[in-house]
Motif scaffolding. Structure first.
Motif, PDB file in Angstrom:
ATOM      1  N   LEU A   3       0.796  -1.217   0.000  1.00 14.94           N
ATOM      2  CA  LEU A   3       0.000   0.000   0.000  1.00 14.94           C
ATOM      3  C   LEU A   3       0.836   1.279   0.000  1.00 14.94           C
ATOM      4  CD1 LEU A   3      -3.009  -0.928   2.283  1.00 14.94           C
ATOM      5  CD2 LEU A   3      -2.945  -0.679  -0.188  1.00 14.94           C
ATOM      6  N   CYS A   4       2.147   1.143   0.087  1.00 18.13           N
ATOM      7  CA  CYS A   4       3.017   2.313   0.008  1.00 18.13           C
ATOM      8  C   CYS A   4       3.818   2.334  -1.291  1.00 18.13           C
ATOM      9  CB  CYS A   4       3.977   2.340   1.198  1.00 18.13           C
ATOM     10  SG  CYS A   4       3.110   2.541   2.763  1.00 18.13           S
ATOM     11  N   HIS A   5       3.891   1.203  -1.976  1.00 17.28           N
ATOM     12  CA  HIS A   5       4.693   1.103  -3.193  1.00 17.28           C
ATOM     13  C   HIS A   5       4.027   1.825  -4.361  1.00 17.28           C
ATOM     14  CE1 HIS A   5       7.239  -0.521  -6.317  1.00 17.28           C
ATOM     15  NE2 HIS A   5       6.151  -0.916  -6.967  1.00 17.28           N
ATOM     16  N   VAL A   6       4.820   2.632  -5.059  1.00 17.41           N
ATOM     17  CA  VAL A   6       4.359   3.291  -6.270  1.00 17.41           C
ATOM     18  C   VAL A   6       5.231   2.777  -7.409  1.00 17.41           C
ATOM     19  CG1 VAL A   6       4.046   5.498  -7.458  1.00 17.41           C
ATOM     20  CG2 VAL A   6       3.650   5.337  -4.986  1.00 17.41           C
ATOM     21  N   PRO A   7       4.639   2.110  -8.392  1.00 20.01           N
ATOM     22  CA  PRO A   7       5.436   1.566  -9.492  1.00 20.01           C
ATOM     23  C   PRO A   7       6.076   2.668 -10.324  1.00 20.01           C
ATOM     24  CG  PRO A   7       3.092   1.237  -9.900  1.00 20.01           C
ATOM     25  CD  PRO A   7       3.222   1.828  -8.536  1.00 20.01           C
ATOM     26  N   TYR A  37      -8.448   2.816  -2.274  1.00 17.33           N
ATOM     27  CA  TYR A  37      -8.590   4.097  -1.593  1.00 17.33           C
ATOM     28  C   TYR A  37      -7.542   4.286  -0.486  1.00 17.33           C
ATOM     29  CZ  TYR A  37     -13.211   3.705  -3.771  1.00 17.33           C
ATOM     30  OH  TYR A  37     -14.238   3.529  -4.648  1.00 17.33           O
ATOM     31  N   CYS A  38      -6.966   3.210  -0.024  1.00 13.72           N
ATOM     32  CA  CYS A  38      -5.937   3.277   1.018  1.00 13.72           C
ATOM     33  C   CYS A  38      -4.583   3.714   0.466  1.00 13.72           C
ATOM     34  CB  CYS A  38      -5.772   1.917   1.695  1.00 13.72           C
ATOM     35  SG  CYS A  38      -7.231   1.324   2.543  1.00 13.72           S
ATOM     36  N   HIS A  39      -4.394   3.617  -0.835  1.00 15.94           N
ATOM     37  CA  HIS A  39      -3.109   3.919  -1.469  1.00 15.94           C
ATOM     38  C   HIS A  39      -3.132   5.365  -1.976  1.00 15.94           C
ATOM     39  CE1 HIS A  39       0.242   3.730  -4.264  1.00 15.94           C
ATOM     40  NE2 HIS A  39       0.558   2.540  -3.772  1.00 15.94           N
ATOM     41  N   PRO A  40      -2.353   6.264  -1.374  1.00 18.31           N
ATOM     42  CA  PRO A  40      -2.445   7.687  -1.728  1.00 18.31           C
ATOM     43  C   PRO A  40      -2.252   7.964  -3.221  1.00 18.31           C
ATOM     44  CG  PRO A  40      -0.941   7.372   0.122  1.00 18.31           C
ATOM     45  CD  PRO A  40      -1.350   6.016  -0.350  1.00 18.31           C
ATOM     46  N   ASP A  45      -4.253   8.943  -8.773  1.00 20.20           N
ATOM     47  CA  ASP A  45      -4.213   8.613 -10.200  1.00 20.20           C
ATOM     48  C   ASP A  45      -5.579   8.145 -10.699  1.00 20.20           C
ATOM     49  OD1 ASP A  45      -1.562   9.335 -10.153  1.00 20.20           O
ATOM     50  OD2 ASP A  45      -0.770   7.320 -10.458  1.00 20.20           O
ATOM     51  N   CYS A  46      -6.308   7.422  -9.870  1.00 19.11           N
ATOM     52  CA  CYS A  46      -7.661   6.991 -10.222  1.00 19.11           C
ATOM     53  C   CYS A  46      -8.548   8.215 -10.445  1.00 19.11           C
ATOM     54  CB  CYS A  46      -8.217   6.101  -9.114  1.00 19.11           C
ATOM     55  SG  CYS A  46      -9.933   5.595  -9.342  1.00 19.11           S
ATOM     56  N   LEU A  47      -8.501   9.172  -9.542  1.00 19.93           N
ATOM     57  CA  LEU A  47      -9.296  10.399  -9.685  1.00 19.93           C
ATOM     58  C   LEU A  47      -8.888  11.187 -10.926  1.00 19.93           C
ATOM     59  CD1 LEU A  47      -9.506  11.632  -6.012  1.00 19.93           C
ATOM     60  CD2 LEU A  47     -11.442  11.117  -7.504  1.00 19.93           C
ATOM     61  N   ALA A  48      -7.604  11.284 -11.174  1.00 17.37           N
ATOM     62  CA  ALA A  48      -7.138  12.016 -12.359  1.00 17.37           C
ATOM     63  C   ALA A  48      -7.666  11.356 -13.633  1.00 17.37           C
ATOM     64  CB  ALA A  48      -5.612  12.078 -12.375  1.00 17.37           C
ATOM     65  N   ASP A  49      -7.615  10.036 -13.696  1.00 17.97           N
ATOM     66  CA  ASP A  49      -8.121   9.323 -14.869  1.00 17.97           C
ATOM     67  C   ASP A  49      -9.629   9.492 -15.007  1.00 17.97           C
ATOM     68  OD1 ASP A  49      -5.574   8.463 -15.530  1.00 17.97           O
ATOM     69  OD2 ASP A  49      -5.835   6.443 -14.681  1.00 17.97           O
ATOM     70  N   LEU A  50     -10.356   9.418 -13.894  1.00 17.65           N
ATOM     71  CA  LEU A  50     -11.811   9.565 -13.942  1.00 17.65           C
ATOM     72  C   LEU A  50     -12.241  10.954 -14.378  1.00 17.65           C
ATOM     73  CD1 LEU A  50     -13.352   7.827 -10.804  1.00 17.65           C
ATOM     74  CD2 LEU A  50     -13.676   7.239 -13.196  1.00 17.65           C
ATOM     75  N   LEU A  51     -11.550  11.970 -13.907  1.00 17.38           N
ATOM     76  CA  LEU A  51     -11.975  13.343 -14.149  1.00 17.38           C
ATOM     77  C   LEU A  51     -11.420  13.951 -15.436  1.00 17.38           C
ATOM     78  CD1 LEU A  51     -11.782  14.693 -10.499  1.00 17.38           C
ATOM     79  CD2 LEU A  51     -13.804  13.906 -11.766  1.00 17.38           C
ATOM     80  N   GLN A  52     -10.396  13.346 -16.007  1.00 17.42           N
ATOM     81  CA  GLN A  52      -9.761  13.900 -17.209  1.00 17.42           C
ATOM     82  C   GLN A  52     -10.754  14.165 -18.341  1.00 17.42           C
ATOM     83  OE1 GLN A  52      -9.049  12.536 -20.464  1.00 17.42           O
ATOM     84  NE2 GLN A  52      -8.086  14.495 -20.937  1.00 17.42           N
ATOM     85  N   PRO A  53     -11.679  13.251 -18.660  1.00 19.58           N
ATOM     86  CA  PRO A  53     -12.612  13.522 -19.753  1.00 19.58           C
ATOM     87  C   PRO A  53     -13.556  14.706 -19.490  1.00 19.58           C
ATOM     88  CG  PRO A  53     -12.556  11.177 -19.270  1.00 19.58           C
ATOM     89  CD  PRO A  53     -11.818  11.876 -18.166  1.00 19.58           C
ATOM     90  N   PHE A  54     -13.667  15.136 -18.256  1.00 22.69           N
ATOM     91  CA  PHE A  54     -14.585  16.226 -17.919  1.00 22.69           C
ATOM     92  C   PHE A  54     -13.875  17.572 -17.770  1.00 22.69           C
ATOM     93  CE2 PHE A  54     -16.404  12.257 -16.207  1.00 22.69           C
ATOM     94  CZ  PHE A  54     -17.552  12.196 -16.990  1.00 22.69           C
TER      95      PHE A  54
END
Length: 191
Positions: A3-7, A37-40, A45-54
């Motif tokens: 939960l702390c690892h960022v690829p 949601y536990c992974h900052p 990144d999930c929010l950025a991908d979701l909101l990008q089209p809008f």
């Protein structure tokens, strides 16, 4: 995944690997996104991908659908600097409401409600839920918004399955989800 690892390489949807499969049986959804949601960085990144089209679209408010849509919806509202409206399962609001029956992903008949004083005619609302499987829950939320005179500015979810209901929503509204096209068949088949 830690939960702390960022690829090092963060392609769209990398955070989907954070989700946990169902280990409790058929009365539960097949996949649990709450670990994401536990992974900052995963959540960002999930929010950025979701909101990008809008980006650049007129959105006045974000509405999240009870209950897991509250998490993603409130985060989206904060990111967009908009207000947040909770669309609830019936019986939880102590103010005047309008209700809409629906059938959820498990086939259970339920009732959803929203407060009547939050949506004014023409208000543009981005609807957010964790998952759109059969589309029944999202369609009920759409009907509530439109019945009160609001405009559905878009629909966003981690996954919108290619079910009959998911297709109905995608044919009529601007939609965004996080599942890359190459993975969509696996999500549709719950693999």
């Amino acid at each position: 995944m830690d939960l702390c690892h960022v690829p090092a390489a963060r392609d769209k949807g990398w955070y989907l690997a954070l989700m946990a499969p169902n280990v409790k049986g058929p009365d539960y959804a097949w996949l649990d996104p709450s670990r994401l949601y536990c992974h900052p960085q995963g959540l960002q990144d999930c929010l950025a991908d979701l909101l990008q089209p809008f980006q650049g679209d007129a959105i006045d408010m974000v509405a999240g659908i009870d209950a897991m849509g509250f998490i993603l919806g409130a985060a989206a509202a904060a990111t967009l600097r908009k207000g947040f409206l909770a669309i609830r399962k019936a019986g939880h609001l102590c103010v005047e409401t309008v209700a809409q029956p629906y059938t959820d992903y498990s086939g259970r008949e339920k009732l959803m409600e929203v407060r009547t004083d939050a949506i004014s005619p023409g208000l543009r609302i981005l609807l957010v839920d964790q998952w759109v499987e059969t589309g029944g829950t999202m369609r009920a939320a759409i009907e509530l918004v439109e019945r009160l005179g609001g405009v559905v500015a878009g629909v966003a979810a981690i996954c919108i399955e290619n079910s009959e209901g998911g297709k109905w929503i995608q044919e009529r509204y601007k939609c965004s989800h996080c599942v890359p096209p190459r993975l969509q068949p696996r999500f549709d088949q719950h693999q």
